[in-house]
Design an enzyme around this catalytic site. Sequence first.
Site, PDB file in Angstrom:
ATOM      1  N   ASP A  20       0.835  -1.206   0.000  1.00  0.00           N
ATOM      2  CA  ASP A  20       0.000   0.000   0.000  1.00  0.00           C
ATOM      3  C   ASP A  20       0.871   1.258   0.000  1.00  0.00           C
ATOM      4  O   ASP A  20       2.012   1.244   0.458  1.00  0.00           O
ATOM      5  CB  ASP A  20      -0.912  -0.012   1.232  1.00  0.00           C
ATOM      6  CG  ASP A  20      -2.066   0.972   1.101  1.00  0.00           C
ATOM      7  OD1 ASP A  20      -2.451   1.303  -0.042  1.00  0.00           O
ATOM      8  OD2 ASP A  20      -2.585   1.404   2.143  1.00  0.00           O
ATOM      9  N   GLY A  23      -0.268   5.334  -4.387  1.00  0.00           N
ATOM     10  CA  GLY A  23      -0.919   6.584  -4.788  1.00  0.00           C
ATOM     11  C   GLY A  23      -0.317   7.772  -4.058  1.00  0.00           C
ATOM     12  O   GLY A  23       0.008   8.797  -4.676  1.00  0.00           O
ATOM     13  N   HIS A  37       2.022   3.260  -9.092  1.00  0.00           N
ATOM     14  CA  HIS A  37       1.837   1.821  -9.326  1.00  0.00           C
ATOM     15  C   HIS A  37       3.004   1.265 -10.148  1.00  0.00           C
ATOM     16  O   HIS A  37       3.481   0.163  -9.905  1.00  0.00           O
ATOM     17  CB  HIS A  37       0.508   1.564 -10.041  1.00  0.00           C
ATOM     18  CG  HIS A  37      -0.688   2.000  -9.235  1.00  0.00           C
ATOM     19  ND1 HIS A  37      -0.850   1.690  -7.910  1.00  0.00           N
ATOM     20  CD2 HIS A  37      -1.784   2.748  -9.567  1.00  0.00           C
ATOM     21  CE1 HIS A  37      -1.990   2.204  -7.459  1.00  0.00           C
ATOM     22  NE2 HIS A  37      -2.569   2.855  -8.444  1.00  0.00           N
ATOM     23  N   LEU A 131      10.708 -20.538  -4.517  1.00  0.00           N
ATOM     24  CA  LEU A 131       9.760 -19.594  -3.912  1.00  0.00           C
ATOM     25  C   LEU A 131       8.400 -19.761  -4.571  1.00  0.00           C
ATOM     26  O   LEU A 131       8.292 -19.799  -5.797  1.00  0.00           O
ATOM     27  CB  LEU A 131      10.252 -18.151  -4.120  1.00  0.00           C
ATOM     28  CG  LEU A 131       9.327 -17.066  -3.565  1.00  0.00           C
ATOM     29  CD1 LEU A 131       9.349 -17.055  -2.030  1.00  0.00           C
ATOM     30  CD2 LEU A 131       9.734 -15.677  -4.080  1.00  0.00           C
ATOM     31  N   LEU A 191      -6.480  -4.697   7.709  1.00  0.00           N
ATOM     32  CA  LEU A 191      -6.289  -5.857   6.831  1.00  0.00           C
ATOM     33  C   LEU A 191      -6.911  -5.666   5.454  1.00  0.00           C
ATOM     34  O   LEU A 191      -6.516  -6.352   4.503  1.00  0.00           O
ATOM     35  CB  LEU A 191      -6.876  -7.120   7.476  1.00  0.00           C
ATOM     36  CG  LEU A 191      -6.180  -7.597   8.759  1.00  0.00           C
ATOM     37  CD1 LEU A 191      -6.886  -8.840   9.297  1.00  0.00           C
ATOM     38  CD2 LEU A 191      -4.706  -7.910   8.497  1.00  0.00           C
TER      39      LEU A 191
HETATM   40  C1  IPE Z   1      -5.482  -2.772  -0.080  1.00  0.00           C
HETATM   41  O1  IPE Z   1      -5.195  -1.423  -0.189  1.00  0.00           O
HETATM   42  C2  IPE Z   1      -5.394  -3.448  -1.411  1.00  0.00           C
HETATM   43  C3  IPE Z   1      -4.062  -3.526  -2.012  1.00  0.00           C
HETATM   44  C4  IPE Z   1      -2.945  -3.107  -1.475  1.00  0.00           C
HETATM   45  C5  IPE Z   1      -4.002  -4.142  -3.290  1.00  0.00           C
HETATM   46  P1  IPE Z   1      -6.328  -0.318  -0.319  1.00  0.00           P
HETATM   47  O2  IPE Z   1      -5.623   0.970  -0.440  1.00  0.00           O
HETATM   48  O3  IPE Z   1      -7.281  -0.673  -1.405  1.00  0.00           O
HETATM   49  O4  IPE Z   1      -7.082  -0.451   1.076  1.00  0.00           O
HETATM   50  P2  IPE Z   1      -7.940   0.622   1.878  1.00  0.00           P
HETATM   51  O5  IPE Z   1      -8.997   1.141   0.947  1.00  0.00           O
HETATM   52  O6  IPE Z   1      -7.011   1.712   2.309  1.00  0.00           O
HETATM   53  O7  IPE Z   1      -8.481  -0.142   3.055  1.00  0.00           O
HETATM   54  C1  IPE Z   2      -1.825   0.160  -3.290  1.00  0.00           C
HETATM   55  O1  IPE Z   2      -1.597   1.502  -3.344  1.00  0.00           O
HETATM   56  C2  IPE Z   2      -2.074  -0.425  -4.661  1.00  0.00           C
HETATM   57  C3  IPE Z   2      -3.457  -0.825  -4.890  1.00  0.00           C
HETATM   58  C4  IPE Z   2      -4.426  -0.745  -4.013  1.00  0.00           C
HETATM   59  C5  IPE Z   2      -3.790  -1.343  -6.192  1.00  0.00           C
HETATM   60  P1  IPE Z   2      -2.773   2.558  -3.296  1.00  0.00           P
HETATM   61  O2  IPE Z   2      -3.172   2.893  -4.695  1.00  0.00           O
HETATM   62  O3  IPE Z   2      -3.876   2.128  -2.419  1.00  0.00           O
HETATM   63  O4  IPE Z   2      -2.017   3.796  -2.659  1.00  0.00           O
HETATM   64  P2  IPE Z   2      -2.606   4.821  -1.611  1.00  0.00           P
HETATM   65  O5  IPE Z   2      -3.103   4.041  -0.426  1.00  0.00           O
HETATM   66  O6  IPE Z   2      -3.712   5.568  -2.302  1.00  0.00           O
HETATM   67  O7  IPE Z   2      -1.439   5.696  -1.278  1.00  0.00           O
HETATM   68 MG    MG Z   3      -4.209   2.340  -0.427  1.00  0.00          MG
END
Ligand code: IPE
Ligand code: IPE
Ligand code: MG
Length: 242
Positions: A20, A23, A37, A131, A191
């Site tokens: 995570d 973004g 990404h 792995l 989670l």
């Molecule tokens: C969880 O992250 C999914 C992935 C990392 C692929 P999100 O960014 O979607 O989760 P929330 O919305 O913060 O809970």
């Molecule tokens: C995790 O990064 C990747 C996916 C959920 C696909 P995010 O896109 O959720 O990044 P943030 O949480 O907005 O920073």
């Molecule tokens: Mg996120």
Amino acid sequence: MTQSCPLPVDSRLHVAIIMDGNGRWAVERSLPRAAGHRAGAAAVRRTVEAAPGLGIDTLTLFAFSADNWRRPRAEVDALMTLLEEFLGREAGRCARSGVRLSIIGRRDRLPRTVLAAIAGAEAATAGGERLDLRLAVDYSGREALVAAAAALVGSDAAGLEGLGAAVAAVTRAWPPRDVDLLIRTGGEQRLSDFLLWECAYAELVFTPVRWPDFGTADLEAALACFHRRERRFGGLAGAAAS
Ligand code: IPE
Ligand code: IPE
Ligand code: MG
């Protein structure tokens, strides 16, 4: 998280990572979210390369959740394109380094070109024994539990082991493996519907590091933290246990 002792590398750990913060990494650099990404894909490669040497034999990475379909169409399209490119680019490298790559989660909502890339990557890496790399795509832990329960209706295989096996089967996360260590990058401490069944006794490590910045030192630090923990599984520790 500082590393204070050499890591036992002869363990056979299942590490799962909620990747995570892509973004926010991009926004903090005045870049489009898709750039975050893309940078995240490089962190995946670093992590996969480091994992076997750190005692990890199963690595499950959360790449796209069932709830991520709620994002703007352009971001979902960018993520699907990146996944397809990643699979095409990395399959050969994985095969050469003994990494068996598979996708866990639903497949009925993925674009056809992504499905073809998945089939190619899974076939090319099927013989990998160093792995087991599982990418969770269109994945929901709760949906997995519902599907597993439905699959067991009327069967004699209910019970803890039966349900665990069914959860693994419906998501193609085979063989069933409980998670030893769950890492979430990006600063959130939740989670987000990932591996709910498999994480029953997982140790949790949360780090503010954005996923694109996550490197080998961060993985080692999380593992060092894990090895300092005392896992009791509901029993008692040390001398009190006997
Ligand atoms: C969880 O992250 C999914 C992935 C990392 C692929 P999100 O960014 O979607 O989760 P929330 O919305 O913060 O809970
Ligand atoms: C995790 O990064 C990747 C996916 C959920 C696909 P995010 O896109 O959720 O990044 P943030 O949480 O907005 O920073
Ligand atoms: Mg996120």
